[in-house]
Design an enzyme around this catalytic site. Structure first.
Site, PDB file in Angstrom:
ATOM      1  N   HIS A  48       0.841  -1.206   0.000  1.00  0.00           N
ATOM      2  CA  HIS A  48       0.000   0.000   0.000  1.00  0.00           C
ATOM      3  C   HIS A  48       0.880   1.263   0.000  1.00  0.00           C
ATOM      4  O   HIS A  48       0.618   2.214  -0.736  1.00  0.00           O
ATOM      5  CB  HIS A  48      -0.857   0.069   1.279  1.00  0.00           C
ATOM      6  CG  HIS A  48      -1.896  -1.002   1.413  1.00  0.00           C
ATOM      7  ND1 HIS A  48      -2.015  -1.800   2.536  1.00  0.00           N
ATOM      8  CD2 HIS A  48      -2.895  -1.398   0.573  1.00  0.00           C
ATOM      9  CE1 HIS A  48      -3.027  -2.631   2.386  1.00  0.00           C
ATOM     10  NE2 HIS A  48      -3.581  -2.414   1.197  1.00  0.00           N
TER      11      HIS A  48
ATOM     12  N   LYS B  59     -18.260  -5.891   8.603  1.00  0.00           N
ATOM     13  CA  LYS B  59     -17.019  -6.650   8.829  1.00  0.00           C
ATOM     14  C   LYS B  59     -16.401  -6.324  10.165  1.00  0.00           C
ATOM     15  O   LYS B  59     -16.525  -5.218  10.678  1.00  0.00           O
ATOM     16  CB  LYS B  59     -16.016  -6.325   7.718  1.00  0.00           C
ATOM     17  CG  LYS B  59     -16.188  -7.170   6.483  1.00  0.00           C
ATOM     18  CD  LYS B  59     -14.944  -7.090   5.631  1.00  0.00           C
ATOM     19  CE  LYS B  59     -15.116  -7.822   4.306  1.00  0.00           C
ATOM     20  NZ  LYS B  59     -14.056  -7.452   3.368  1.00  0.00           N
TER      21      LYS B  59
ATOM     22  N   ARG C 192      -2.298  -6.088  -8.349  1.00  0.00           N
ATOM     23  CA  ARG C 192      -1.196  -7.041  -8.161  1.00  0.00           C
ATOM     24  C   ARG C 192      -1.271  -8.093  -9.259  1.00  0.00           C
ATOM     25  O   ARG C 192      -0.973  -7.833 -10.406  1.00  0.00           O
ATOM     26  CB  ARG C 192      -1.284  -7.673  -6.760  1.00  0.00           C
ATOM     27  CG  ARG C 192      -0.978  -6.693  -5.633  1.00  0.00           C
ATOM     28  CD  ARG C 192      -1.430  -7.205  -4.314  1.00  0.00           C
ATOM     29  NE  ARG C 192      -2.860  -7.508  -4.375  1.00  0.00           N
ATOM     30  CZ  ARG C 192      -3.610  -7.865  -3.354  1.00  0.00           C
ATOM     31  NH1 ARG C 192      -3.069  -8.007  -2.169  1.00  0.00           N
ATOM     32  NH2 ARG C 192      -4.892  -8.100  -3.496  1.00  0.00           N
TER      33      ARG C 192
ATOM     34  N   SER D  94      -2.851  -7.574   3.161  1.00  0.00           N
ATOM     35  CA  SER D  94      -3.032  -7.448   4.609  1.00  0.00           C
ATOM     36  C   SER D  94      -3.342  -8.824   5.197  1.00  0.00           C
ATOM     37  O   SER D  94      -2.887  -9.150   6.302  1.00  0.00           O
ATOM     38  CB  SER D  94      -4.187  -6.494   4.917  1.00  0.00           C
ATOM     39  OG  SER D  94      -3.898  -5.209   4.425  1.00  0.00           O
TER      40      SER D  94
END
Ligand code: PNS
Length: 161
Positions: free
Chosen positions: A18, A42, A91, A129
């Site tokens: 990030h 979440k 990515r 993460s």
């Protein structure tokens, strides 16, 4: 024109991947607002305050970068900050489908706001993460993956290190 962009995400927690995107975006745009999304559905590992604090810590001294948080639609937040674009990192190919869907949806919600992608540096291509949390949880070495403050925060959460 003051080109403001928003880099939205969960940042639970911020990784070196990030950070690489934030630094590169800051070289292209005048203002980069890194915006942590609060998802009421979440349960993140780090609270909103912790995620914001860690982001502030790792971006300290970066010109034109600020940290904020939001809930609701990204596009509404982007408009409220008068930003011209959403920044996302890409990515592997596996990211493409979800990102394409998100960018298309946001474009449909507001045709004026672009989504701009930065290709990840190949050294962070595998980094997320989630993998960082998994490695940290079992006491693995996350030195190269996150900054020192994030590493310390993870070790504290998991009671390791
Ligand atoms: O770091 P993440 O989890 O990949 O970030 C995803 C995020 C927060 C950018 C995305 O879920 C999002 O924009 N959520 C806000 C709600 C929204 O606008 N949904 C419509 C676009 S998918």
């Amino acid at each position: 024109m003051n080109r403001i962009v928003v880099y939205p995400g969960s940042f639970d927690p911020v990784t070196n991947g990030h950070l690489d995107i934030i630094k590169r975006a800051a070289q292209v745009f005048e203002q980069v607002i890194v915006a942590v999304f609060h998802n009421p559905q979440k349960k993140p590992l780090f609270s909103m305050e912790e995620r914001v604090e860690l982001l502030k810590e790792v971006t300290k001294g970066l010109d034109g970068v600020s940290i904020d948080y939001f809930t609701g639609l990204t596009i509404d937040y982007v408009k409220s900050r008068e930003a011209i674009a959403i920044i996302r990192g890409l990515r592997a190919i596996s990211d493409f489908e979800g990102e394409f869907q998100m960018a298309s949806l946001n474009k449909q919600l507001d045709g004026e706001v672009e989504t701009i992608f930065f290709m990840t540096d190949t050294k962070y291509a595998y980094l997320s993460s989630s993998v960082v949390k998994e490695v940290a949880q079992f006491g693995g070495n996350i030195e190269e993956l996150v900054s020192d403050s994030v590493k310390a925060a993870l070790q504290k959460k998991y009671g390791v290190g």
